[in-house]
Motif scaffolding. Structure first.
Motif: not given
Length: 402
Positions: A307-308, A333-339, A352-355, A381-382
């Motif tokens: 993810l990083a 694992v936790v991902r904090l996002i400002d969207v 975080g899987v757009d590649e 699915a995403a």
């Protein structure tokens, strides 16, 4: 569930305490990236204050710990020093091949048990961790110079320290716990002249609670300040009956073990764009979310690094994710996002899987059964996985002049 949100636009004028210089206001470069994954050697510094008369007991406990840690993967060397001015003050330094193996060890149950003998003779400790940027003389531990992958350039931060705690509550108590956590009174944000609480965000996923905090200044001082506040203590006591791991806050050892196990360190943070962006989106249109990524056994650090790596590579100023912080401990694992905009408008980017290939990598590391979701492959699915990983916001509070 009750949701509380008290936000202040980040570009607002800020005044320092007592009318002094604007110590809280800082110019932040457009791109910030902080990470434990650059491969550089790690220097760990532990400042220890030993009880009077307990120096020999401390030395014996250290020697036992030293023998145990010598076999931990990634450990290179350590050194014990005693102050020439105050014999109760000691300094332990250790070197590790890189940050990930150290963090895997220090956050493990093995480490909790290893350090128990130190607790009876130590009054206080303070741990500092540093990537090695430059060094003089020969390479440590006899390694060849080319084996020393030093940090190539200093990182530029934003002056904010990020940390989180996580724990689980008894199944069936989730709604009650959420109401307790949402209803607390915010503590005084000013800790001292140099330390301030900036923001606290609380989330739940099933019976798991995650509390993320942002601090300017001294994280340890801020955590101690919060623990002393009566309104915070009241909330902690109120949720005690619902915790899956028992604790007694009046017992220093019980409290220490609980919060050691609950620590969820930030292993990566990136700010990809200014809150306003080129499309004119205002900071008020930016929302904070948390995503829960339970990893397969033993895969937590690798999942966090995946993810990083994606967050660090993202560079679209008009992308939906403006900031991302990855927290990791063991297989949590936790991902904090400002969207900016709707979270599900671009589900792959939010996850975080757009590649190409990232979805397959995530599927190999993610315990999708724990989420009750399929691996992110195929149309839609995403979006389904994003919905399963999304954590419920309980409260998100910013200091008035943060």
């Amino acid at each position: 569930m009750t949701t509380t949100s008290e936000r202040t636009p980040e570009g607002a004028p800020q005044q320092a305490p007592h009318g002094g210089p604007q110590s809280w206001a800082r110019h932040v470069p457009q791109r910030i990236s902080q990470s434990v994954f650059d491969g550089s050697p790690l220097r760990v510094v532990l400042l220890v204050d030993v009880h009077d008369g307990a120096q020999q007991q401390f030395l014996e406990a250290y020697e036992q710990l030293c023998n145990q840690v010598a076999s931990v993967p990634g450990h290179v060397s350590d050194q014990l020093c005693q102050s020439i001015e105050n014999p109760s003050q000691w300094l332990i330094t250790s070197e590790w091949e890189s940050a990930p193996p150290f963090l895997t060890w220090v956050n493990s149950e093995e480490h909790v048990q290893m350090v128990r003998p130190l607790h009876n003779c130590v009054r206080d400790t303070r741990s500092l961790r540093f990537h090695i940027v430059r060094e003089t003389g020969g390479p440590a531990a006899g390694g060849a110079p080319e084996d020393r992958r030093l940090q190539s350039a200093p990182r530029i931060g934003d002056g904010v320290i990020r940390h989180a705690l996580t724990f689980t509550v008894k199944p069936g108590s989730e709604r009650t716990v959420a109401e307790i956590l949402a209803g607390y009174t915010s503590p005084e944000p000013r800790v001292d002249d140099t330390t301030r609480l900036c923001r606290t965000s609380l989330f739940m996923h099933g019976n798991r609670v995650v509390r993320a905090i942002e601090v300017r200044g001294d994280l340890l001082a801020a955590l101690r300040h919060v623990a002393r506040q009566p309104e915070v203590r009241a909330v902690e006591e109120a949720i005690n009956p619902y915790l899956e791991q028992d604790r007694d806050l009046d017992d220093p050892e019980s409290a220490r073990v609980f919060f050691t196990r609950a620590a969820l360190p930030a292993v990566h943070h990136v700010t990809t764009a200014e809150p306003t962006g080129r499309n004119g989106t205002d900071a008020a249109d930016v929302e904070r979310h948390a995503l829960f990524y339970p990893a397969r056994p033993g895969c937590g650090m690798r999942l966090a690094e995946l993810l990083a790596r994606r967050d660090a590579a993202a560079g679209d100023p008009d992308g939906p994710v403006l900031r991302s912080t990855v927290f990791q401990r063991d297989d949590v694992v936790v991902r904090l996002i400002d969207v900016r905009g709707a979270l599900d408008a671009r589900a792959e980017a939010a996850l975080g899987v757009d590649e190409p290939g990232l979805a397959d990598e995530l599927a190999a590391l993610l315990d999708t059964d724990a989420l009750g979701a399929d691996a992110p492959a195929g149309s839609g699915a995403a979006a389904g996985l994003l919905g399963r990983a999304h954590m419920d916001l309980i409260t998100d509070r910013s200091a008035p002049d943060a």
